[in-house]
Structure formats: structure tokens, C-alpha cells
Design a protein around this motif. Structure first.
Motif, PDB file in Angstrom:
ATOM      1  N   PRO A   7      -5.231   9.001 -12.903  1.00 43.18           N
ATOM      2  CA  PRO A   7      -4.154   8.899 -11.921  1.00 43.18           C
ATOM      3  C   PRO A   7      -3.553   7.497 -11.912  1.00 43.18           C
ATOM      4  O   PRO A   7      -4.085   6.583 -12.517  1.00 43.18           O
ATOM      5  CB  PRO A   7      -4.866   9.203 -10.605  1.00 43.18           C
ATOM      6  CG  PRO A   7      -6.278   8.822 -10.840  1.00 43.18           C
ATOM      7  CD  PRO A   7      -6.537   9.092 -12.295  1.00 43.18           C
ATOM      8  N   ASP A   8      -2.456   7.372 -11.191  1.00 41.73           N
ATOM      9  CA  ASP A   8      -1.832   6.063 -11.055  1.00 41.73           C
ATOM     10  C   ASP A   8      -2.742   5.130 -10.261  1.00 41.73           C
ATOM     11  O   ASP A   8      -3.582   5.572  -9.475  1.00 41.73           O
ATOM     12  CB  ASP A   8      -0.495   6.185 -10.319  1.00 41.73           C
ATOM     13  CG  ASP A   8       0.554   6.892 -11.153  1.00 41.73           C
ATOM     14  OD1 ASP A   8       0.435   6.893 -12.393  1.00 41.73           O
ATOM     15  OD2 ASP A   8       1.494   7.448 -10.562  1.00 41.73           O
ATOM     16  N   ALA A   9      -2.545   3.848 -10.459  1.00 37.55           N
ATOM     17  CA  ALA A   9      -3.303   2.842  -9.705  1.00 37.55           C
ATOM     18  C   ALA A   9      -2.889   2.908  -8.233  1.00 37.55           C
ATOM     19  O   ALA A   9      -1.760   3.265  -7.911  1.00 37.55           O
ATOM     20  CB  ALA A   9      -3.031   1.452 -10.261  1.00 37.55           C
ATOM     21  N   PRO A  10      -3.801   2.574  -7.329  1.00 38.81           N
ATOM     22  CA  PRO A  10      -3.465   2.586  -5.905  1.00 38.81           C
ATOM     23  C   PRO A  10      -2.458   1.498  -5.558  1.00 38.81           C
ATOM     24  O   PRO A  10      -2.332   0.498  -6.270  1.00 38.81           O
ATOM     25  CB  PRO A  10      -4.805   2.336  -5.215  1.00 38.81           C
ATOM     26  CG  PRO A  10      -5.683   1.749  -6.239  1.00 38.81           C
ATOM     27  CD  PRO A  10      -5.175   2.181  -7.577  1.00 38.81           C
ATOM     28  N   LEU A  11      -1.754   1.706  -4.472  1.00 38.12           N
ATOM     29  CA  LEU A  11      -0.759   0.740  -4.008  1.00 38.12           C
ATOM     30  C   LEU A  11      -1.189   0.158  -2.666  1.00 38.12           C
ATOM     31  O   LEU A  11      -2.053   0.686  -1.986  1.00 38.12           O
ATOM     32  CB  LEU A  11       0.602   1.415  -3.859  1.00 38.12           C
ATOM     33  CG  LEU A  11       1.173   2.046  -5.116  1.00 38.12           C
ATOM     34  CD1 LEU A  11       2.442   2.809  -4.795  1.00 38.12           C
ATOM     35  CD2 LEU A  11       1.429   0.986  -6.173  1.00 38.12           C
ATOM     36  N   GLY A  12      -0.558  -0.929  -2.274  1.00 38.93           N
ATOM     37  CA  GLY A  12      -0.756  -1.477  -0.936  1.00 38.93           C
ATOM     38  C   GLY A  12      -2.062  -2.194  -0.711  1.00 38.93           C
ATOM     39  O   GLY A  12      -2.631  -2.098   0.363  1.00 38.93           O
ATOM     40  N   GLY A  13      -2.572  -2.920  -1.686  1.00 35.56           N
ATOM     41  CA  GLY A  13      -3.842  -3.614  -1.528  1.00 35.56           C
ATOM     42  C   GLY A  13      -3.742  -4.872  -0.691  1.00 35.56           C
ATOM     43  O   GLY A  13      -2.706  -5.537  -0.652  1.00 35.56           O
ATOM     44  N   GLU A  14      -4.825  -5.183   0.013  1.00 39.69           N
ATOM     45  CA  GLU A  14      -4.919  -6.406   0.802  1.00 39.69           C
ATOM     46  C   GLU A  14      -6.312  -7.002   0.620  1.00 39.69           C
ATOM     47  O   GLU A  14      -7.263  -6.278   0.354  1.00 39.69           O
ATOM     48  CB  GLU A  14      -4.711  -6.117   2.286  1.00 39.69           C
ATOM     49  CG  GLU A  14      -3.324  -5.631   2.636  1.00 39.69           C
ATOM     50  CD  GLU A  14      -3.166  -5.394   4.135  1.00 39.69           C
ATOM     51  OE1 GLU A  14      -4.076  -5.767   4.913  1.00 39.69           O
ATOM     52  OE2 GLU A  14      -2.144  -4.831   4.515  1.00 39.69           O
ATOM     53  N   ALA A  15      -6.419  -8.294   0.771  1.00 39.27           N
ATOM     54  CA  ALA A  15      -7.714  -8.969   0.714  1.00 39.27           C
ATOM     55  C   ALA A  15      -7.714 -10.111   1.719  1.00 39.27           C
ATOM     56  O   ALA A  15      -6.681 -10.745   1.953  1.00 39.27           O
ATOM     57  CB  ALA A  15      -7.981  -9.505  -0.687  1.00 39.27           C
ATOM     58  N   SER A  16      -8.879 -10.345   2.319  1.00 43.34           N
ATOM     59  CA  SER A  16      -9.004 -11.456   3.250  1.00 43.34           C
ATOM     60  C   SER A  16     -10.402 -12.044   3.151  1.00 43.34           C
ATOM     61  O   SER A  16     -11.378 -11.321   2.951  1.00 43.34           O
ATOM     62  CB  SER A  16      -8.721 -10.994   4.685  1.00 43.34           C
ATOM     63  OG  SER A  16      -9.630  -9.975   5.060  1.00 43.34           O
ATOM     64  N   ALA A  17     -10.476 -13.358   3.274  1.00 41.20           N
ATOM     65  CA  ALA A  17     -11.762 -14.060   3.253  1.00 41.20           C
ATOM     66  C   ALA A  17     -12.343 -14.031   4.660  1.00 41.20           C
ATOM     67  O   ALA A  17     -11.638 -14.258   5.641  1.00 41.20           O
ATOM     68  CB  ALA A  17     -11.568 -15.496   2.786  1.00 41.20           C
TER      69      ALA A  17
END
Length: 174
Positions: A30-40
Motif C-alpha cells: 500500500p501507499d505510505a501513510p500520511l500526516g506523521g508527527e514526532a515530538s521529544a
């Protein structure tokens, strides 16, 4: 009879050829996921999250200090969840660039297919050696508190810190 065998052979060859041409498209996943976020987080761990990708049965998360994701520098986690919190400090030192990406997966074991990953995203991680005071006296290091007023000392957390030592001067501030 040879005409019947020829037609059958052509039909089988067409069927095999169509199947072989169609397989690589399915193997891409499938396509790669969208809307990623990261936080420390204050404890030095990192929380990664992304949106579900249609058709994905899992996800492959990768992070690295190298923007090219060079071999030997990449941490990889396979998960079924839409987020992941690192269990150890990805970076313990000074401020560091951390690059991350996520791909969709289907299947399992030797039949696992992995999509192309998302474009690498940048997250700056690391910590300062000294917490930043919030109060009292954040503006003026020599904040004065009059007894018997209650005093609450507070500061910004330092990623990776497990304890703090507060030094308070009692007496004339001169």
C-alpha cells in the motif's frame, strides 16, 4: 488436435504473462501513510505518530541521525500501531538532528511487503544541561519571596534528567 494444443498453450502463456506483470504492482504494498508527527518527551524518548494507510496491515518506522539513512545508523521498528514511543533515549547528548520516516507493510515473515517510505522528517532532539527557571525569580535571578508567603519553585524539564537539585539562599539578598 495441434490447433487445440496451440490455443491452449497461448492461453496459458497469456495467463502466466498477465499474472507475472501484475505481481510486481501488488508486491509494492500500500501507499505510505500520511500526516506523521514526532515530538521529544521530557524523559528523552520520542513519540512518533502517523495516519492509517488504506490496505496496510502494519508499519515500519525508521529513525537516524543520518539524513541519508546510511546502513548501520538506522533504528527500525515494525509495529501494527499508528504510533510508537522509543523505549530508550535515541540521542542523549547535545541538540541533534533526528530524521525519521515510516512505510506501510502487508503480509508477514518472508511474504512481508514494504511500501516506499515517507519523505524523511526532521526532529531536533537533545537537551540543555541546565533547566530554565519558570518562577519565582525567572526574570530576576534574585527573586524575593516574603515569609510566610508560600513559594513554589518551578522549571522547564530537561530531557533525560531523573532528579534536580534546587539551591535556595535564605537571608538578605544583597
Amino acid at each position: 488436435m495441434s490447433l487445440l494444443r496451440s490455443v491452449a498453450a497461448i492461453s496459458v502463456a497469456t495467463l502466466i504473462g498477465t499474472t507475472l506483470v501484475a505481481l510486481p504492482a501488488q508486491a509494492a504494498g500500500p501507499d505510505a501513510p500520511l500526516g506523521g508527527e514526532a515530538s521529544a518527551n521530557a524523559d528523552g524518548t520520542v513519540h512518533f505518530s502517523w495516519n492509517a494507510a488504506p490496505g496496510a496491515s502494519g508499519y515500519r518506522l525508521q529513525w537516524s541521525e543520518n539524513p541519508e539513512f546510511a546502513t548501520g545508523t538506522v533504528k527500525t521498528v515494525d509495529t501494527y500501531a499508528l504510533d510508537y514511543i522509543t523505549t530508550s533515549l535515541p540521542v542523549v547528548g547535545d541538540e541533534t538532528d533526528l530524521y525519521w520516516r515510516v512505510a506501510s507493510t502487508t503480509g508477514s515473515g518472508s511474504a512481508l511487503t514494504v511500501s516506499e517510505p515517507t519523505e524523511a522528517s526532521l526532529l531536533v532532539v537533545g537537551h540543555d544541561v541546565t533547566p530554565q527557571p519558570i518562577g519565582p525569580g525567572a526574570e530576576d535571578v534574585r527573586g524575593i519571596v516574603e515569609y510566610p508567603d508560600a513559594t513554589v519553585f518551578s522549571w522547564e524539564p530537561v530531557p533525560g534528567a531523573i532528579r534536580y537539585q534546587a539551591r535556595v539562599h535564605v537571608g538578605d539578598p544583597r
